[in-house]
Design a protein around this motif. Sequence first.
Motif, mmCIF file in Angstrom:
data_model
loop_
_atom_site.group_PDB
_atom_site.id
_atom_site.type_symbol
_atom_site.label_atom_id
_atom_site.label_comp_id
_atom_site.label_asym_id
_atom_site.label_seq_id
_atom_site.Cartn_x
_atom_site.Cartn_y
_atom_site.Cartn_z
ATOM 1 N N LYS A 57 0.832 -1.211 0.000
ATOM 2 C CA LYS A 57 0.000 0.000 0.000
ATOM 3 C C LYS A 57 0.862 1.253 0.000
ATOM 4 C CE LYS A 57 -4.186 -1.751 2.241
ATOM 5 N NZ LYS A 57 -5.080 -1.623 3.422
ATOM 6 N N LYS A 58 1.924 1.251 0.824
ATOM 7 C CA LYS A 58 2.814 2.415 0.878
ATOM 8 C C LYS A 58 3.538 2.612 -0.451
ATOM 9 C CE LYS A 58 3.629 2.327 5.891
ATOM 10 N NZ LYS A 58 3.051 3.671 6.155
ATOM 11 N N PHE A 59 3.913 1.509 -1.077
ATOM 12 C CA PHE A 59 4.652 1.602 -2.339
ATOM 13 C C PHE A 59 3.797 2.200 -3.451
ATOM 14 C CE2 PHE A 59 5.633 -0.502 -6.449
ATOM 15 C CZ PHE A 59 6.779 0.216 -6.742
ATOM 16 N N GLN A 60 2.544 1.802 -3.532
ATOM 17 C CA GLN A 60 1.690 2.274 -4.619
ATOM 18 C C GLN A 60 1.572 3.793 -4.624
ATOM 19 O OE1 GLN A 60 0.599 0.673 -7.245
ATOM 20 N NE2 GLN A 60 1.625 -1.167 -6.454
ATOM 21 N N LYS A 61 1.625 4.417 -3.458
ATOM 22 C CA LYS A 61 1.531 5.876 -3.372
ATOM 23 C C LYS A 61 2.871 6.554 -3.665
ATOM 24 C CE LYS A 61 -2.096 5.694 0.171
ATOM 25 N NZ LYS A 61 -2.439 6.054 1.568
ATOM 26 N N ARG A 62 3.930 5.752 -3.686
ATOM 27 C CA ARG A 62 5.279 6.334 -3.834
ATOM 28 C C ARG A 62 6.063 5.654 -4.945
ATOM 29 N NH1 ARG A 62 3.609 6.070 1.306
ATOM 30 N NH2 ARG A 62 3.819 7.972 2.601
ATOM 31 N N ARG A 63 5.361 5.155 -5.915
ATOM 32 C CA ARG A 63 6.022 4.497 -7.048
ATOM 33 C C ARG A 63 6.557 5.570 -8.004
ATOM 34 N NH1 ARG A 63 3.668 -0.660 -10.238
ATOM 35 N NH2 ARG A 63 5.464 -1.049 -11.600
ATOM 36 N N LEU A 64 7.837 5.500 -8.305
ATOM 37 C CA LEU A 64 8.455 6.504 -9.164
ATOM 38 C C LEU A 64 8.028 6.327 -10.613
ATOM 39 C CD1 LEU A 64 12.062 6.583 -7.668
ATOM 40 C CD2 LEU A 64 10.440 8.500 -7.695
ATOM 41 N N GLN A 65 7.850 7.447 -11.284
ATOM 42 C CA GLN A 65 7.533 7.478 -12.703
ATOM 43 C C GLN A 65 8.664 8.151 -13.456
ATOM 44 O OE1 GLN A 65 3.855 9.606 -13.226
ATOM 45 N NE2 GLN A 65 2.752 8.411 -11.681
ATOM 46 N N PHE A 66 8.813 7.792 -14.732
ATOM 47 C CA PHE A 66 9.816 8.456 -15.558
ATOM 48 C C PHE A 66 9.562 9.962 -15.526
ATOM 49 C CE2 PHE A 66 11.237 10.427 -19.471
ATOM 50 C CZ PHE A 66 12.530 9.945 -19.593
ATOM 51 N N GLY A 67 10.617 10.733 -15.286
ATOM 52 C CA GLY A 67 10.493 12.180 -15.244
ATOM 53 C C GLY A 67 10.343 12.749 -13.850
ATOM 54 N N ASP A 68 10.164 11.874 -12.845
ATOM 55 C CA ASP A 68 10.127 12.372 -11.466
ATOM 56 C C ASP A 68 11.512 12.884 -11.075
ATOM 57 O OD1 ASP A 68 7.479 11.785 -11.076
ATOM 58 O OD2 ASP A 68 7.830 9.900 -10.016
ATOM 59 N N LEU A 69 11.536 13.894 -10.224
ATOM 60 C CA LEU A 69 12.784 14.350 -9.624
ATOM 61 C C LEU A 69 12.810 13.861 -8.192
ATOM 62 C CD1 LEU A 69 12.857 18.058 -10.877
ATOM 63 C CD2 LEU A 69 13.491 15.966 -12.093
ATOM 64 N N ILE A 70 13.982 13.470 -7.717
ATOM 65 C CA ILE A 70 14.127 12.993 -6.340
ATOM 66 C C ILE A 70 15.000 13.992 -5.598
ATOM 67 C CG2 ILE A 70 14.663 11.017 -4.870
ATOM 68 C CD1 ILE A 70 14.719 9.351 -7.505
ATOM 69 N N LEU A 71 14.481 14.521 -4.518
ATOM 70 C CA LEU A 71 15.132 15.577 -3.738
ATOM 71 C C LEU A 71 15.687 15.013 -2.439
ATOM 72 C CD1 LEU A 71 15.647 18.643 -3.001
ATOM 73 C CD2 LEU A 71 13.337 18.606 -1.994
ATOM 74 N N GLU A 72 16.942 15.317 -2.152
ATOM 75 C CA GLU A 72 17.555 14.966 -0.870
ATOM 76 C C GLU A 72 17.102 16.008 0.159
ATOM 77 O OE1 GLU A 72 22.120 14.310 0.698
ATOM 78 O OE2 GLU A 72 21.632 16.099 -0.478
ATOM 79 N N LYS A 73 16.267 15.567 1.112
ATOM 80 C CA LYS A 73 15.747 16.519 2.095
ATOM 81 C C LYS A 73 16.384 16.367 3.469
ATOM 82 C CE LYS A 73 11.712 13.784 3.530
ATOM 83 N NZ LYS A 73 10.246 13.783 3.705
ATOM 84 N N SER A 74 17.084 15.254 3.718
ATOM 85 C CA SER A 74 17.808 15.053 4.981
ATOM 86 C C SER A 74 19.121 14.346 4.680
ATOM 87 C CB SER A 74 16.999 14.219 5.975
ATOM 88 O OG SER A 74 15.828 14.877 6.369
ATOM 89 N N GLY A 75 20.157 14.685 5.439
ATOM 90 C CA GLY A 75 21.473 14.054 5.239
ATOM 91 C C GLY A 75 22.558 15.091 5.184
ATOM 92 N N GLY A 76 23.278 15.108 4.049
ATOM 93 C CA GLY A 76 24.356 16.083 3.893
ATOM 94 C C GLY A 76 25.516 15.814 4.835
ATOM 95 N N GLY A 77 26.288 16.837 5.126
ATOM 96 C CA GLY A 77 27.451 16.706 5.999
ATOM 97 C C GLY A 77 28.049 18.071 6.239
ATOM 98 N N PRO A 78 29.190 18.136 6.984
ATOM 99 C CA PRO A 78 29.816 19.423 7.320
ATOM 100 C C PRO A 78 30.109 20.285 6.098
ATOM 101 C CG PRO A 78 30.820 17.637 8.565
ATOM 102 C CD PRO A 78 29.915 16.988 7.562
ATOM 103 N N LYS A 79 30.525 19.656 5.004
ATOM 104 C CA LYS A 79 30.877 20.415 3.807
ATOM 105 C C LYS A 79 29.916 20.158 2.650
ATOM 106 C CE LYS A 79 35.820 20.518 4.915
ATOM 107 N NZ LYS A 79 37.198 20.210 4.437
ATOM 108 N N GLN A 80 28.812 19.488 2.928
ATOM 109 C CA GLN A 80 27.871 19.160 1.862
ATOM 110 C C GLN A 80 26.444 19.441 2.306
ATOM 111 O OE1 GLN A 80 28.199 15.432 -0.562
ATOM 112 N NE2 GLN A 80 26.166 15.025 0.269
ATOM 113 N N PRO A 81 25.879 20.556 1.859
ATOM 114 C CA PRO A 81 24.498 20.846 2.236
ATOM 115 C C PRO A 81 23.522 19.885 1.571
ATOM 116 C CG PRO A 81 25.296 22.422 0.613
ATOM 117 C CD PRO A 81 26.479 21.587 1.009
ATOM 118 N N VAL A 82 22.329 19.741 2.151
ATOM 119 C CA VAL A 82 21.295 18.951 1.506
ATOM 120 C C VAL A 82 20.653 19.784 0.401
ATOM 121 C CG1 VAL A 82 20.776 17.452 3.453
ATOM 122 C CG2 VAL A 82 19.647 19.663 3.272
#
Length: 421
Positions: A57-82
């Motif tokens: 059920k969770k996957f069906q709402k979040r299945r990627l389609q061609f042309g989708d962009l994926i954004l890094e919203k958490s992570g990064g590091g001291p010298k690498q912003p998200v």
Amino acid sequence: MLGWKTKPLGDVTQFINGLWKGKEPPFVHVGVIRNTNFTKEGDLDDSDIAYLDVEAKKFQKRRLQFGDLILEKSGGGPKQPVGRVVFFDKTEGDFSFSNFTAAIRVADPSALDARFLHKYLHWVYVSGRTEVMQSHSTGIRNLNGDAYKAIKIAYPSLIEQRHIVAILDEAFEGIATAKANAEKNLQNARELFESALDAALSQRDSGYVETTLGDEIDLLAGYAFSSKGYTNDADGIRLLRGDNIMQGYLRWDDAKAWPANDVDPYMRFALREGDVVLAMDRPWVKAGLKRARIFVDDLPCLQLQRTARLRPKQRMSVKFLYHLTGSRSFSGHLLGVQTGLGVPHISGKQIESFLFMLPPPKAQETIASTLDDLQQHSERLGEIHQQKVTALGELKKSLLHQAFTGSLIAKSTDKQLEAVA
């Protein structure tokens, strides 16, 4: 810009939060795009996509389609912003995206081209605009979603968008080729140096003697200086730790120091010009063995525990010792004998057990001189390579800026690339 529209990102796209695995069956086996699949260039690296069993059920709402962009919203590091963003270009297979990311889907593809938007948001990232849109928690950077959605997107007609994307794609392909050529030249120089070093050390001419490193050097492990005695005084004597030793050079950025008026009891651990030093814990960096030679500018300094100081005896020259410890045969020996799973380490006896052919003094001098010249050539190419990579990176930023401020001209990109490459 004449004829361009400007709207907030949130008004022209749909944002979808990333996937949690879930606990309720049925489950499906899908590929999950993670932060590790993002490159600095804004491309999707699919070499190590994680395949997981996730709630259907969770996957069906979040299945990627061609042309989708994926954004890094958490992570990064001291010298690498998200805020890195990649374009999903797959038409086959089942894929989703992790909870540290979000998908951005263009609301009206007849008005806004997804590839144009990808390059626009990549420009936003490389120009540093996401730096002010993030907060820190438990060492992780988190992107402010509302601030990101409020980014103003300026875009021309669909035909012009695709024309801009085509110009950038061609220019970026040229930049990638120039980078690859520069890297190949540098690699060839390094390989020439390594081959010459291997050839020099594999000779068995008259006068060469089979010996062990332990018979030819004085090896000393560092002392366990108490951290309570460290000083912040400007005239303090630097303490060499394993973390200060890189591949072929020393990094003194975060060096500890010992009071200058309390050095006499520890003079045994004072390093001299020409000494070779090795890290005994975690002795490897990506580029190779953590080893360096001590120069006048590094002195005075004392040697901390878990470092090894190698000082040649009478039959071996300082320069030959340095090149010997940089050889693939020496590194291969240490890799074969090191111990420890979580924290690899090497001992003094393991270093001393290295077996090799020692040339006579004059041959050592000739070998070391030749290798010095080759090393200097390799280092010069390394500097040129870094300058070229930096210039190509700046060119890419400039082209993105030109593209999204309405001043990009196809012919000018060729001239700009020729000037750098």
